[in-house]
Enzyme design. Sequence first.
Site, mmCIF file in Angstrom:
data_model
loop_
_atom_site.group_PDB
_atom_site.id
_atom_site.type_symbol
_atom_site.label_atom_id
_atom_site.label_comp_id
_atom_site.label_asym_id
_atom_site.label_seq_id
_atom_site.Cartn_x
_atom_site.Cartn_y
_atom_site.Cartn_z
ATOM 1 N N HIS A 91 46.394 43.818 38.929
ATOM 2 C CA HIS A 91 46.314 42.434 39.250
ATOM 3 C C HIS A 91 46.445 41.882 37.810
ATOM 4 C CE1 HIS A 91 46.096 38.406 40.681
ATOM 5 N NE2 HIS A 91 46.732 38.834 41.666
ATOM 6 N N ASP A 124 48.796 43.109 48.363
ATOM 7 C CA ASP A 124 50.066 43.614 49.059
ATOM 8 C C ASP A 124 50.109 44.980 49.604
ATOM 9 O OD1 ASP A 124 51.959 41.387 48.501
ATOM 10 O OD2 ASP A 124 51.746 41.709 46.633
HETATM 11 N N1 CMC Z 1 50.925 51.302 38.263
HETATM 12 C C1 CMC Z 1 50.928 51.809 37.123
HETATM 13 N N2 CMC Z 1 50.376 51.506 35.964
HETATM 14 C C2 CMC Z 1 49.930 50.095 35.883
HETATM 15 C C3 CMC Z 1 50.148 49.300 37.144
HETATM 16 C C4 CMC Z 1 50.617 50.063 38.319
HETATM 17 N N3 CMC Z 1 50.701 49.274 39.566
HETATM 18 N N4 CMC Z 1 49.694 48.035 36.879
HETATM 19 C C5 CMC Z 1 49.541 47.983 35.543
HETATM 20 N N5 CMC Z 1 49.686 49.066 35.068
HETATM 21 C C6 CMC Z 1 49.518 49.573 33.664
HETATM 22 C C7 CMC Z 1 50.207 49.005 32.779
HETATM 23 O O1 CMC Z 1 51.524 49.948 32.469
HETATM 24 C C8 CMC Z 1 49.595 48.698 31.724
HETATM 25 O O2 CMC Z 1 49.224 49.908 30.748
HETATM 26 P P1 CMC Z 1 48.981 50.246 29.232
HETATM 27 O O3 CMC Z 1 47.543 49.437 28.954
HETATM 28 O O4 CMC Z 1 48.741 51.575 29.285
HETATM 29 O O5 CMC Z 1 50.128 49.384 28.657
HETATM 30 C C9 CMC Z 1 48.184 48.295 32.050
HETATM 31 O O6 CMC Z 1 48.102 48.739 33.438
HETATM 32 C C10 CMC Z 1 48.054 46.753 32.124
HETATM 33 O O7 CMC Z 1 49.214 46.435 32.964
HETATM 34 P P2 CMC Z 1 50.186 44.803 32.515
HETATM 35 O O8 CMC Z 1 51.600 45.090 33.150
HETATM 36 O O9 CMC Z 1 49.991 44.636 31.198
HETATM 37 O O10 CMC Z 1 49.225 43.982 33.581
HETATM 38 P P3 CMC Z 1 49.833 42.527 34.087
HETATM 39 O O11 CMC Z 1 48.680 41.563 34.114
HETATM 40 O O12 CMC Z 1 51.135 42.193 33.172
HETATM 41 O O13 CMC Z 1 50.734 42.942 35.383
HETATM 42 C C11 CMC Z 1 51.067 43.300 37.598
HETATM 43 C C12 CMC Z 1 49.921 42.718 36.609
HETATM 44 C C13 CMC Z 1 50.396 42.761 39.086
HETATM 45 C C14 CMC Z 1 52.339 42.910 37.401
HETATM 46 C C15 CMC Z 1 50.924 44.995 37.438
HETATM 47 O O14 CMC Z 1 49.798 45.310 37.791
HETATM 48 C C16 CMC Z 1 51.874 45.451 38.392
HETATM 49 O O15 CMC Z 1 53.063 45.614 37.856
HETATM 50 N N6 CMC Z 1 51.600 45.750 39.795
HETATM 51 C C17 CMC Z 1 52.527 46.581 40.484
HETATM 52 C C18 CMC Z 1 53.337 45.595 41.511
HETATM 53 C C19 CMC Z 1 52.121 44.591 42.509
HETATM 54 O O16 CMC Z 1 51.482 45.239 43.056
HETATM 55 N N7 CMC Z 1 52.528 43.313 42.149
HETATM 56 C C20 CMC Z 1 51.705 42.467 43.299
HETATM 57 C C21 CMC Z 1 50.614 41.822 42.661
HETATM 58 S S1 CMC Z 1 49.396 40.863 43.518
HETATM 59 C C22 CMC Z 1 50.121 40.028 44.673
HETATM 60 C C23 CMC Z 1 51.274 39.053 44.081
HETATM 61 O O17 CMC Z 1 51.343 38.307 42.932
HETATM 62 O O18 CMC Z 1 52.195 38.851 44.640
#
Ligand code: CMC
Length: 392
Positions: free
Chosen positions: A271, A328
């Site tokens: 998140h 989710d």
């Molecule tokens: N699986 C694997 N690696 C992950 C995941 C995941 N679900 N989420 C984040 N990471 C890693 C990412 O690759 C990065 O790694 P590194 O530091 O090596 O580059 C690190 O964790 C930080 O991630 P980020 O993408 O920079 O984080 P963000 O704040 O931009 O993204 C997020 C947040 C929710 C989009 C992301 O965690 C994600 O894609 N999660 C999966 C999709 C999901 O479940 N979304 C629902 C979110 S909650 C409810 C809603 O908003 O609808």
Amino acid sequence: TGYVTLDRGYKNTGATKSAITFLDGELGILQYRGYSIEDLAAKASFLEVAYLLIYGELPTQEEFSTFETAIRRHTLVNEDMRKIFDGFPVKAHPMGVLSSLVSAMSAFYPDLESGKGEDQTDAHIIRLLAKLPTIATWSYKRSLGHPVNYPKNNLDYIPNFLNMMFSLPVEDYTVDPVVAEALNVLLILHADHEQNCSTSTVRLVGSSQANIYSSISSGISALWGPLHGGANQEVIEMLEDIKADGGDVSKYIDMAKNAKTTGFRLFGFGHRVYKNFDPRAKIIKKAADDVLSKLGVNDPILEIAKGLEEAALNDEYFVSRKLYPNVDFYSGIIYRALGIPTNMFTVMFAIGRLPGWIAQWKEMREQKEPIGRPRQIYTGATLREFKSIDKR
Ligand code: CMC
């Protein structure tokens, strides 16, 4: 104006002041207008929470009955809107249909064009709250090739939704109170989440003084993406894949750990703001156990989800990045147990989030926020000379 701070994804940019939702990502706190999400999920009804978010205070009995009665009276959707459904392919994803029809609503209330008709805002708010469940269930009925069910205004908000969703001309349908209560909790937990992607979209579109239907329709489109609300559908599809694969979670953990090369993320994990735990996920996980046992549903996917969560929480990759289950992760398991099909999960999220989008849109207008218009750092070509097409 020459100096621009770059903040991709707005990770550290506050776009507004807001009095609606308080969120502390480190402590895992979520409050609507000062009320804890735990308290509201346990004690309130979804429409009470909608009122709270939109108007700032919990309603008195009298305020609530005026609000609720108004919603009951507006559940019908214009018959000309119903015809639009017939133009969609049967296999259309209900989220696409939902955003299109909410956008189409602006055509039925043209006093809204070009920012006019602000005095009608309360009526439009009521229409949106009243008609979204009708439109949502009609998009589902259409995907089945079944006749639509009209709303029944002797039913409360959630039973009315369930009846339109599941009632068949050939079979009586009675609302199970366990199902209605579970849905009440889920909708409350989704009702607002401050400046998330879809809400920011609603505000940005609304900041140009676009009408409320267009703004909310844009929010629905933003919510559809798999990194946002669309994740709830992805989670179940992922869990089904794991099950079909023999139930071995470690392969998926490894794939997610190599997200950069595999492009695979563990859906329902991570998140932007919660770096400890998502308080909504905590309530939903417990609710999943309760609801499945009350309904006597034995879903092997619940065990797979728990195994996946445990494996991730014990893995250095997830621990060091503070990746926890989000809202989710377990919600889809409950929706499934309630009989809601997978392609409707994100629609359920939209119904839940609607009061939040409305509240944020209204606050944005009342605070007279300026038009949203981010800047950029240009990285393209410097000035060059035009060559006519025969010389290129
Ligand atoms: N699986 C694997 N690696 C992950 C995941 C995941 N679900 N989420 C984040 N990471 C890693 C990412 O690759 C990065 O790694 P590194 O530091 O090596 O580059 C690190 O964790 C930080 O991630 P980020 O993408 O920079 O984080 P963000 O704040 O931009 O993204 C997020 C947040 C929710 C989009 C992301 O965690 C994600 O894609 N999660 C999966 C999709 C999901 O479940 N979304 C629902 C979110 S909650 C409810 C809603 O908003 O609808």
